[in-house]
Design an enzyme around this catalytic site. Sequence first.
Site, PDB file in Angstrom:
ATOM      1  N   PHE A  67       0.863  -1.344  -0.011  1.00  0.00           N
ATOM      2  CA  PHE A  67      -0.497   0.360   0.245  1.00  0.00           C
ATOM      3  C   PHE A  67       0.837   0.864   0.082  1.00  0.00           C
ATOM      4  CE2 PHE A  67      -2.506   2.840   2.214  1.00  0.00           C
ATOM      5  CZ  PHE A  67      -3.632   2.973   1.604  1.00  0.00           C
ATOM      6  N   SER A 110       3.844  -7.208   3.145  1.00  0.00           N
ATOM      7  CA  SER A 110       2.329  -5.610   3.712  1.00  0.00           C
ATOM      8  C   SER A 110       0.995  -5.891   3.082  1.00  0.00           C
ATOM      9  CB  SER A 110       3.142  -4.078   3.329  1.00  0.00           C
ATOM     10  OG  SER A 110       2.045  -3.399   4.053  1.00  0.00           O
ATOM     11  N   MET A 111       0.788  -4.593   2.377  1.00  0.00           N
ATOM     12  CA  MET A 111      -0.873  -5.217   1.801  1.00  0.00           C
ATOM     13  C   MET A 111      -0.700  -5.790   0.638  1.00  0.00           C
ATOM     14  SD  MET A 111      -3.572  -2.798   0.284  1.00  0.00           S
ATOM     15  CE  MET A 111      -2.415  -2.729  -1.630  1.00  0.00           C
ATOM     16  N   ASP A 156       9.011  -3.732  13.541  1.00  0.00           N
ATOM     17  CA  ASP A 156       8.744  -3.283  12.128  1.00  0.00           C
ATOM     18  C   ASP A 156       7.446  -2.064  12.452  1.00  0.00           C
ATOM     19  OD1 ASP A 156       6.767  -3.306   9.779  1.00  0.00           O
ATOM     20  OD2 ASP A 156       6.407  -4.906   9.490  1.00  0.00           O
ATOM     21  N   HIS A 186      10.054  -3.061   7.686  1.00  0.00           N
ATOM     22  CA  HIS A 186       9.059  -3.896   6.658  1.00  0.00           C
ATOM     23  C   HIS A 186       9.341  -3.923   5.622  1.00  0.00           C
ATOM     24  CE1 HIS A 186       4.989  -3.823   6.063  1.00  0.00           C
ATOM     25  NE2 HIS A 186       5.364  -2.897   5.256  1.00  0.00           N
TER      26      HIS A 186
END
Length: 249
Positions: free
Chosen positions: A25, A93-94, A194, A224
């Site tokens: 994202f 992530s996303m 993260d 992250h």
Amino acid sequence: MQIVPGAEPFTHDAGAVGVLVCHGFTGTPQSMRSLAERFAAEGFSVRLPRLPGHGTTWQELNKTRWTDWFAEVDAAYAELAATCDQVFVVGLSMGGTLATLVAETHQNDVAGLVLINPAYVMKDRRLLAVPALQHVVPSVAAISGDIKKPGVAEVGYARTPLKALRSQMRMWEQVTRDLPQITQPVILFHSPQDHVVPPACSELFLSRISSEDVTDVVLHESYHVATLDNDAGLIEDRCVDFITRVADL
């Protein structure tokens, strides 16, 4: 709409094993390009799409919703599935949320799932304000660039668009609800430090899936955006080993 340099998608047609790669994202394919290129160098067919609204402006992202992002990765999956014998799905992530949704949607047709600091339902109290705040302000401070390695930058937005964030939260709810549908072999990479997605997301994922073949890799030297961080080489090597083993190459 002009694409930001580095945000271009990546496509490679090669062998009978396909790999779909999903970025996160407010990020771009840049965060996953090195990994995608490694897959191509190993002889895999690869799709790394640019998600709608990404790599242009955050205002454009605020006009899109999670169904738009999923439609893009699902179309890329369909391209690989049409020509490959096996397809693996990879996400950061996303992008990990989207990869999980692809696996939930196509189930046994997905050969394996690779996740790097994936996002699912979070208990961050700040998120409670998003449903109301999205109607008051269009964006807040950026979440991109959480990298431990000095001198490395992620191509991403300087702002986080709130309507798009709210849509992502709705996707988290659906994907988290359906985690027991995950039965594929899985390799999960997660960073204890993260600053974007808490380690609790990885713990939640591991506690709810139905897969028997699960490998959990802790990334002690990365934040992250681990694909651009100190553990990038480790991630690439372990991903190739995982795909090679599961595909029985």
